[in-house]
Enzyme design. Structure first.
Site, PDB file in Angstrom:
ATOM      1  N   GLU A   1       4.106   4.276  -4.929  1.00 60.15           N
ATOM      2  CA  GLU A   1       4.897   5.051  -3.976  1.00 60.15           C
ATOM      3  C   GLU A   1       6.356   5.201  -4.387  1.00 60.15           C
ATOM      4  O   GLU A   1       7.102   5.962  -3.767  1.00 60.15           O
ATOM      5  CB  GLU A   1       4.801   4.400  -2.589  1.00 60.15           C
TER       6      GLU A   1
ATOM      7  N   GLU B   1     -10.512 -12.122 -11.425  1.00 56.62           N
ATOM      8  CA  GLU B   1      -9.338 -12.898 -11.050  1.00 56.62           C
ATOM      9  C   GLU B   1      -9.353 -14.303 -11.651  1.00 56.62           C
ATOM     10  O   GLU B   1      -8.341 -15.003 -11.631  1.00 56.62           O
ATOM     11  CB  GLU B   1      -9.222 -12.985  -9.532  1.00 56.62           C
TER      12      GLU B   1
END
Length: 273
Positions: free
Chosen positions: A81, A112
């Site tokens: 953004e 992960e």
């Protein structure tokens, strides 16, 4: 001392499936109200982190986010953004998620748990001492994040950690520790809820404060935003009308000519001298 995951503790509410919908919603909302107060307690550490990021970005440095699952997605979201909101190239704030871009939509098994992967990915970006690395992990135990923070700190890179459990292994690897402790989740262990909300608030604060201090905001307006749709062209046009007192059409033509609000205003003012 034994590390206790508050985020994994049993919910304060029982028999959820027996509750009316309104009661479920009211209880979730009641829990969510704890989040901003938890974030408030981290402001001093956030100030240190943002100060360090701004100093380094003024030297050409970048901000990297790393995380897995919800934490990784939130980092990628925040990074994505920055270009449209502040007109910064997408090379300044970069989000990496365990498992790569496919993990944005679908879980990638065991990604992960790879201790070395994030650091290997960061090396592809030639991460250096002008950069900042922020690891995001609600649990505070994600190997993907721990490994990269440890390597980065060894190399003299500024490191920050965002975790919702105090005294976590992830925080132990970071120079600056951001720990909004929001308590047990409404659905036990569902850290996409309060923990995710806390992380989103913290990430918003980091990049918003950084962009303001880098001059990407004037007054309270996004004067460097990209004109990617009609809504944003209209918003930018009204900013110019307010600043220069021009007609809407004059302001719109000026905006479209120069590409962003800040440049349009600066050039117009220079021409009037």
């Amino acid at each position: 001392m034994t590390f206790i995951k508050i985020t994994e503790q049993p919910s304060l509410y029982n028999d959820l499936e027996k509750k009316p919908i309104f009661e479920i919603l009211a209880e979730i909302n009641q829990e969510d109200q704890k989040v901003a107060l938890a974030v408030q307690k981290t402001l001093s550490e956030l100030e240190k982190l943002v100060t360090g990021i701004v100093e380094r970005m003024k030297r050409g440095g970048r901000l990297f986010y790393i995380g897995a699952g919800t934490s990784g997605r939130l980092g990628v979201l925040d990074a994505s953004e920055i270009p449209p909101t502040y007109g910064m190239p997408d090379t300044y704030v970069i989000g990496l998620i365990a498992g790569g871009d496919s993990a944005l939509r679908n879980p990638v098994e065991a990604a992960e748990d790879n201790y070395d992967q994030a650091w290997e990915e960061l090396l592809e970006y030639k991460i250096n001492q002008n950069d900042t690395l922020v690891g995001i992990a609600a649990s505070g135990t994600t190997p993907y994040v721990i490994g990269a923070l440890r390597k980065a700190r060894e190399k003299g890179i500024l490191t920050g950690a965002i975790s919702c459990n105090p005294g976590s292994p992830v925080a132990a690897e970071a120079e600056i520790k951001i720990e909004p402790v929001v308590g047990p989740e409404y659905v036990t262990g569902s850290t996409r809820m309060k923990s995710g909300t806390a992380q989103k608030l913290v990430l918003n604060m980091i990049t918003t404060a950084t962009m303001i201090k880098l001059g990407r905001v004037k007054g309270n307006k996004m004067v460097n935003m990209q004109l990617t749709n009609q809504k944003l062209v209209d918003r930018g046009t009204r900013m110019i009308v307010d600043e220069l007192g021009l007609s809407y059409e004059q302001a719109k033509n000026l905006l479209l000519l120069h590409g962003n609000v800040k440049t349009a205003i600066e050039i117009y003012k220079n021409q009037q001298k």
